[in-house]
Design an enzyme around this catalytic site. Structure first.
Site: not given
Ligand code: TSX
Ligand code: MN
Length: 603
Positions: A78, A218, A227, A247, A269, A271, A294, A386
């Site tokens: 975007r 895209y 969106k 959102h 984004s 998270c 979404d 994607r």
């Molecule tokens: O999606 C994530 N979530 C939500 C899941 C339901 N991620 C990935 C984010 C990038 C898009 C996360 N990353 C989450 C999370 O709750 N927490 C983390 C941080 C994290 C990364 C790796 C580990 C732990 C926490 N690994 C180990 O503990 C081995």
């Molecule tokens: Mn979105």
């Protein structure tokens, strides 16, 4: 049959007929294809896309009905700098949107679109955002010269002639006009991904509720139902009509006793919103089911409760990082009938991206169609690659995901990626405080493309790029809802999976273990005695967050919920500064909440 006869048998809607005729006149396509959404039509378009090398078929045994598209390297995401909200007055677009005078923009667009489909086929896509039988759904018509867009829209929205039946003679629709912006001169060969990056415009007219998009093929620039319509235009409709276009993911949570509650959640984004939407709970007896990942359209109904529908029909997810470890249900969703864009191709005609499970292949064709090996050190898939996959292929799709009434939302969750200060979970003191929390969402950047990594970025309600009007008025709309009589308002929560300890390690395991946080939220909504007051809101009482079986020390747990008054006073100053952006349109409730927080921190 002449194309006019075809148009008349395709739709009886006079407004739609005359709109299409106008667009034919303007864009001057060689052919017009009135879409039906049928399987045959889909196969025909797929064959076209294969012949122009826009897509390649994946191995039908490994990935049935699935294709890989590779975009122009200039057209990969975007483009907010080219996105406009053309309200009558500049003030109504607000400080967070680009604005242009609608008259001037219409002239610009007329010039851009004049003859833009020469040498191409104009496709007319009838689609419905939301279940066809829901009174909360809305119809859109997208005109496009990209068969890739047609095939993607068929996954992401409900594309069907049934839409035209629902539209009938008099029904109304959101008009979207899209062109890749590359007319073909006589006999000139096409490229595999036509686009016109220098002239990109993604334009919304909130007064006429219409959308014009030029120069990009895209994602959110081109699939206008998502969106552009379901968030930017729908947010304007929602404000005018007293509902919410957000959102947000929507999930159902069932406890071991079989009691079920639905939640909606907004995250900026990076998270892991899609991961949460279809998470496998690790807690025994608890179950998450996915309504959407979404967008949520939410209305208060006669019983005073807030009900949500997912206006979409598919998932348009970021591929890198999606794996059987991080999100098995997404991986199952994209086993078949999926269009991948800008991922890497394996030697056995399957797809691959960074962060996928298992062994990294020794050879790939990367998203730029180049031979790739690990020694190159480059990424084989684009970081914004994607998948577009039908939602009904998700193993934990909720049985009510197409319920025309929607699902009752009992809690709203806001999130962000915050290494410091922000506790794992807390609950707002009341609706007004909760709206303040939504307006205060911020997240730390993860990709170098967003500027420097780890920089705090404000993204109120995760709606910053998606609100079709002044964000100050948007906050007001949320506050007003809390003042209406007779509503049972959902409870509002904040979560942060990303808090780190002093060594820089994540304090919380995240992923499926987030079911522990969802359990606490569930119990709080039930009215169980699980919370205690802190200066920032209600946090879990001692031992009320279920950490059984987690190897987590008491000190660790304390760190997850620590509220440092000094750090929070700094946060407060930063927030105050952010909110000055909205000048005289900042609702006084925000100032009130800033003041109350300041007082609570001082005590
Ligand atoms: O999606 C994530 N979530 C939500 C899941 C339901 N991620 C990935 C984010 C990038 C898009 C996360 N990353 C989450 C999370 O709750 N927490 C983390 C941080 C994290 C990364 C790796 C580990 C732990 C926490 N690994 C180990 O503990 C081995
Ligand atoms: Mn979105």
């Amino acid at each position: 049959m002449s194309s006019i006869d075809a148009l008349e048998s395709w739709t009886s809607n006079l407004k739609l007929r005359s709109w299409i005729k106008q667009k034919i006149e303007l864009c001057n396509p060689d052919k017009v294809h009135l879409c039906t959404g049928s399987k045959d039509e889909h196969q025909h378009l797929i064959n076209t896309l294969i012949s122009t090398k826009t897509i390649v078929a994946l191995d039908p045994d490994l990935r049935p009905g699935s294709y890989l598209a590779r975009s122009d390297p200039e057209d990969v995401a975007r483009v907010e700098a080219s996105t406009f909200i053309c309200s009558e007055s500049k003030d109504d677009a607000g400080p967070t949107n680009n604005w242009e005078d609608p008259r001037i923009m219409r002239e610009k667009l007329s010039a851009l679109f004049k003859g833009c489909m020469k040498g191409r086929t104009m496709y007319v896509i009838p689609y419905c955002m939301g279940p066809l039988d829901s009174k909360f759904s809305h119809i859109g018509i997208e005109i496009t010269d990209s068969p890739y867009v047609v095939c993607s829209m068929r996954i992401m929205a409900r594309v069907s002639t049934k839409v035209l039946d629902v539209l009938g003679d008099e029904g109304d629709f959101i008009a979207g006009t899209h062109s890749v912006g590359v007319p073909l001169k006589d006999g000139k060969a096409d490229v595999s991904w036509p686009c016109n990056p220098k002239k990109r415009h993604i334009v919304h007219f909130p007064t006429t509720k219409s959308i014009w998009s030029y120069g990009s093929g895209y994602g959110g620039n081109a699939l206008l139902g998502k969106k552009c319509f379901a968030l930017r235009i729908a947010s304007v409709m929602a404000k005018e009509q007293g509902w919410l276009a957000e959102h947000m993911l929507i999930l159902g949570l069932t406890n071991p006793e079989g009691e079920k509650k639905y939640f909606a959640a907004a995250f900026p984004s990076a998270c892991g919103k899609t991961n949460l939407a279809m998470m496998n709970a690790t807690l025994d007896g608890w179950k998450v089911e996915c309504v959407g990942d979404d967008i949520a359209w939410m209305h208060f109904q006669e019983d005073g409760k807030l009900y949500a529908i997912n206006p979409e029909n598919g998932f348009f997810g970021v591929a890198p990082g999606t794996s059987f470890t991080s999100n098995p249900n997404a991986m199952y969703s994209l086993r078949k009938n999926t269009i991948f864009t800008n991922v890497a191709l394996t030697d056995d005609q399957d797809i691959w991206w960074e962060g996928m499970d298992g062994k990294r292949p020794d050879h790939l064709v990367d998203w730029l169609s180049q031979d790739w090996s690990p020694s190159l050190g480059s990424k084989a898939a684009h970081s914004n690659a994607r998948f577009a996959a039908p939602a009904n292929q998700c193993p934990i799709i909720d049985p009510n995901w197409e319920n025309p009434k929607g699902v009752p939302i009992e809690g709203i969750i806001f999130g962000g990626r915050r290494a410091h200060n922000v506790p794992l979970v807390y609950e707002s003191l009341d609706w007004q405080h909760g709206v303040f929390l939504g307006a205060s969402i911020s997240s730390e950047t993860t990709a170098a493309a967003e500027g420097s990594v780890g920089k705090l970025r404000h993204d109120p309600f995760a709606m910053l790029p998606f609100c079709g009007y002044h964000m100050g008025d948007y906050f007001k709309h949320w506050f007003e809802i809390g003042k209406k009589q007779g509503l049972s308002l959902p409870k509002i929560f904040c979560v942060n999976w990303f808090r780190k300890d002093c060594k820089g390690d994540f304090l919380w395991p995240g992923f499926g273990e987030n079911s522990r946080v969802l359990k606490w939220i569930f119990e709080s909504v039930q009215g169980q005695d699980v919370k205690e007051k802190s200066p920032v809101g209600f946090i879990p009482r001692l031992n009320s967050l279920d950490v059984s079986g987690l190897n987590i020390s008491e000190k660790h747990l304390k760190n997850l919920f620590e509220i440092d008054a000094q750090e929070w006073t700094h946060e407060l100053g930063e927030l105050k500064n952010f909110f000055t952006l909205f000048k005289d349109r900042l609702p006084q409730e925000i100032s009130q909440e800033l003041e109350s927080l300041e007082k609570r921190l001082a005590n």
